[in-house]
Design an enzyme around this catalytic site. Sequence first.
Site, PDB file in Angstrom:
ATOM      1  N   SER A  83       0.870  -1.187   0.000  1.00 37.27           N
ATOM      2  CA  SER A  83       0.000   0.000   0.000  1.00 37.27           C
ATOM      3  C   SER A  83       0.897   1.223   0.000  1.00 37.27           C
ATOM      4  O   SER A  83       2.062   1.144   0.439  1.00 37.27           O
ATOM      5  CB  SER A  83      -0.856  -0.005   1.268  1.00 37.27           C
ATOM      6  OG  SER A  83      -1.501   1.241   1.445  1.00 37.27           O
ATOM      7  N   TYR A  93      -1.989  -0.903  10.598  1.00 39.89           N
ATOM      8  CA  TYR A  93      -2.157  -1.216   9.170  1.00 39.89           C
ATOM      9  C   TYR A  93      -0.957  -0.720   8.368  1.00 39.89           C
ATOM     10  O   TYR A  93      -0.362  -1.488   7.598  1.00 39.89           O
ATOM     11  CB  TYR A  93      -3.453  -0.581   8.629  1.00 39.89           C
ATOM     12  CG  TYR A  93      -3.603  -0.801   7.139  1.00 39.89           C
ATOM     13  CD1 TYR A  93      -3.928  -2.062   6.636  1.00 39.89           C
ATOM     14  CD2 TYR A  93      -3.400   0.232   6.221  1.00 39.89           C
ATOM     15  CE1 TYR A  93      -4.048  -2.282   5.271  1.00 39.89           C
ATOM     16  CE2 TYR A  93      -3.515   0.020   4.859  1.00 39.89           C
ATOM     17  CZ  TYR A  93      -3.836  -1.241   4.388  1.00 39.89           C
ATOM     18  OH  TYR A  93      -3.943  -1.464   3.027  1.00 39.89           O
TER      19      TYR A  93
HETATM   20  N1  LIG Z   1      -8.740  -0.387  -1.222  1.00 42.91           N
HETATM   21  C1  LIG Z   1      -7.730   0.358  -0.870  1.00 42.91           C
HETATM   22  O1  LIG Z   1      -7.845   1.584  -0.717  1.00 42.91           O
HETATM   23  C2  LIG Z   1      -6.358  -0.267  -0.705  1.00 42.91           C
HETATM   24  C3  LIG Z   1      -5.243   0.569  -0.798  1.00 42.91           C
HETATM   25  C4  LIG Z   1      -3.979   0.018  -0.650  1.00 42.91           C
HETATM   26  C5  LIG Z   1      -3.835  -1.331  -0.411  1.00 42.91           C
HETATM   27  N2  LIG Z   1      -4.941  -2.121  -0.315  1.00 42.91           N
HETATM   28  C6  LIG Z   1      -4.718  -3.544  -0.051  1.00 42.91           C
HETATM   29  O2  LIG Z   1      -5.274  -4.271  -1.123  1.00 42.91           O
HETATM   30  C7  LIG Z   1      -5.581  -5.601  -0.696  1.00 42.91           C
HETATM   31  C8  LIG Z   1      -6.966  -5.950  -1.187  1.00 42.91           C
HETATM   32  O3  LIG Z   1      -7.918  -5.103  -0.570  1.00 42.91           O
HETATM   33  P1  LIG Z   1      -9.169  -4.549  -1.367  1.00 42.91           P
HETATM   34  O4  LIG Z   1      -9.014  -3.093  -1.490  1.00 42.91           O
HETATM   35  O5  LIG Z   1      -9.391  -5.351  -2.565  1.00 42.91           O
HETATM   36  O6  LIG Z   1     -10.294  -4.778  -0.259  1.00 42.91           O
HETATM   37  P2  LIG Z   1     -11.502  -5.785  -0.213  1.00 42.91           P
HETATM   38  O7  LIG Z   1     -12.404  -5.555  -1.363  1.00 42.91           O
HETATM   39  O8  LIG Z   1     -12.054  -5.646   1.168  1.00 42.91           O
HETATM   40  O9  LIG Z   1     -10.816  -7.222  -0.385  1.00 42.91           O
HETATM   41  C9  LIG Z   1     -10.141  -7.856   0.662  1.00 42.91           C
HETATM   42  C10 LIG Z   1     -10.044  -9.332   0.333  1.00 42.91           C
HETATM   43  O10 LIG Z   1      -9.339  -9.993   1.391  1.00 42.91           O
HETATM   44  C11 LIG Z   1     -10.083 -11.150   1.768  1.00 42.91           C
HETATM   45  N3  LIG Z   1      -9.885 -11.469   3.174  1.00 42.91           N
HETATM   46  C12 LIG Z   1     -10.108 -10.670   4.245  1.00 42.91           C
HETATM   47  N4  LIG Z   1      -9.877 -11.342   5.383  1.00 42.91           N
HETATM   48  C13 LIG Z   1      -9.504 -12.613   5.012  1.00 42.91           C
HETATM   49  C14 LIG Z   1      -9.137 -13.782   5.728  1.00 42.91           C
HETATM   50  N5  LIG Z   1      -9.099 -13.787   7.082  1.00 42.91           N
HETATM   51  N6  LIG Z   1      -8.816 -14.898   5.035  1.00 42.91           N
HETATM   52  C15 LIG Z   1      -8.864 -14.903   3.680  1.00 42.91           C
HETATM   53  N7  LIG Z   1      -9.195 -13.825   2.946  1.00 42.91           N
HETATM   54  C16 LIG Z   1      -9.509 -12.688   3.611  1.00 42.91           C
HETATM   55  C17 LIG Z   1     -11.545 -10.764   1.514  1.00 42.91           C
HETATM   56  O11 LIG Z   1     -12.319 -11.934   1.312  1.00 42.91           O
HETATM   57  P3  LIG Z   1     -13.344 -12.580   2.357  1.00 42.91           P
HETATM   58  O12 LIG Z   1     -13.958 -11.479   3.145  1.00 42.91           O
HETATM   59  O13 LIG Z   1     -14.292 -13.313   1.461  1.00 42.91           O
HETATM   60  O14 LIG Z   1     -12.505 -13.512   3.176  1.00 42.91           O
HETATM   61  C18 LIG Z   1     -11.402 -10.001   0.214  1.00 42.91           C
HETATM   62  O15 LIG Z   1     -11.405 -10.892  -0.869  1.00 42.91           O
HETATM   63  C19 LIG Z   1      -5.442  -5.593   0.824  1.00 42.91           C
HETATM   64  O16 LIG Z   1      -4.219  -6.198   1.169  1.00 42.91           O
HETATM   65  C20 LIG Z   1      -5.412  -4.115   1.174  1.00 42.91           C
HETATM   66  O17 LIG Z   1      -4.673  -3.878   2.339  1.00 42.91           O
HETATM   67  C21 LIG Z   1      -6.191  -1.624  -0.468  1.00 42.91           C
END
Ligand SMILES: NC(=O)c1ccc[n+]([C@@H]2O[C@H](COP(=O)([O-])OP(=O)(O)OC[C@H]3O[C@@H](n4cnc5c(N)ncnc54)[C@H](OP(=O)(O)O)[C@@H]3O)[C@@H](O)[C@H]2O)c1
Length: 253
Positions: A136, A149
């Site tokens: 991130s 985080y």
């Molecule tokens: N969106 C942003 O602004 C942003 C910015 C920078 C970095 N990121 C990073 O990008 C990555 C993806 O996030 P996203 O933005 O796509 O958010 P998201 O839509 O909330 O996706 C998160 C994913 O992680 C899975 N997950 C959560 N807890 C889990 C667990 N205990 N075991 C297995 N899977 C789990 C969720 O699936 P289930 O709930 O079905 O398990 C979901 O598929 C993360 O690492 C986040 O830190 C996001």
Amino acid sequence: MKKIAIVTGASSGLGKDFVRQLDRKYELDEIWMIARRKEKMKKLAHSLKNSKGVVIGADLSRREEINKVINKLNDEKPRVLFLVNSAGFGKIGSFIELGLDEQLDMIDLNIKALTAMTYNVLPYMSKGSKIIQIASSAAFLPQPGFNIYSATKAYVFHFSKALGIELKNKGIGVLAVCPGPVKTEFFKVASSKGKPLDWKSKFMVQSKDVVAQALKDSEQNKMESVYGVTMKLFKIVSRIIPHRMILKMFKWN
Ligand SMILES: NC(=O)c1ccc[n+]([C@@H]2O[C@H](COP(=O)([O-])OP(=O)(O)OC[C@H]3O[C@@H](n4cnc5c(N)ncnc54)[C@H](OP(=O)(O)O)[C@@H]3O)[C@@H](O)[C@H]2O)c1
């Protein structure tokens, strides 16, 4: 030997878009999708055009559930062309406000599960394989109010870059993806308000664009992928201006 990709966090957001774009752009026999919500991944599997979608329901914050993936790898011995570690979450709130359990859960998923997946998948990778770690832009700077985080993402960023050097002579690429705010379910989980802080909303980008850039950067064997001019500038600023000065300029919570 079948050629596969493994994507964690495949039920939504960036992980889901990685599955879609890997299916479109590469010749893969299977894409293994891992997250807790199986129904969402089953729908995604049905929508794939070229590869077979394989759904693995697992809570990756639990060591024994990671074993489901390891056992399947040991049984089927595929060649893994891509590992995308996208499963992760963040919680907004100060260290004292947030409960200890949910902060330790962040460490379990964002750090420990990502490390364990990388370690266990590596024996099935070879020259040309790619590891794509979702860090991130929070990795660039300590973030009060998003403290644990941003610290977990600093770990992912440093771990991935050092691993890339360690694996260079094996021809395995490692990319640290460092997005700013992305339109996904992330902020529903991160904040009780279900949305990012106002100044972060202004920089929100689309998940599919971040993923397309990451796949391009991975093909070019880059070590970092930072989508968009704003986040590129943020990275430069965080390297040249003392952190204590930047931290004073923003309203963090
Ligand atoms: N969106 C942003 O602004 C942003 C910015 C920078 C970095 N990121 C990073 O990008 C990555 C993806 O996030 P996203 O933005 O796509 O958010 P998201 O839509 O909330 O996706 C998160 C994913 O992680 C899975 N997950 C959560 N807890 C889990 C667990 N205990 N075991 C297995 N899977 C789990 C969720 O699936 P289930 O709930 O079905 O398990 C979901 O598929 C993360 O690492 C986040 O830190 C996001």
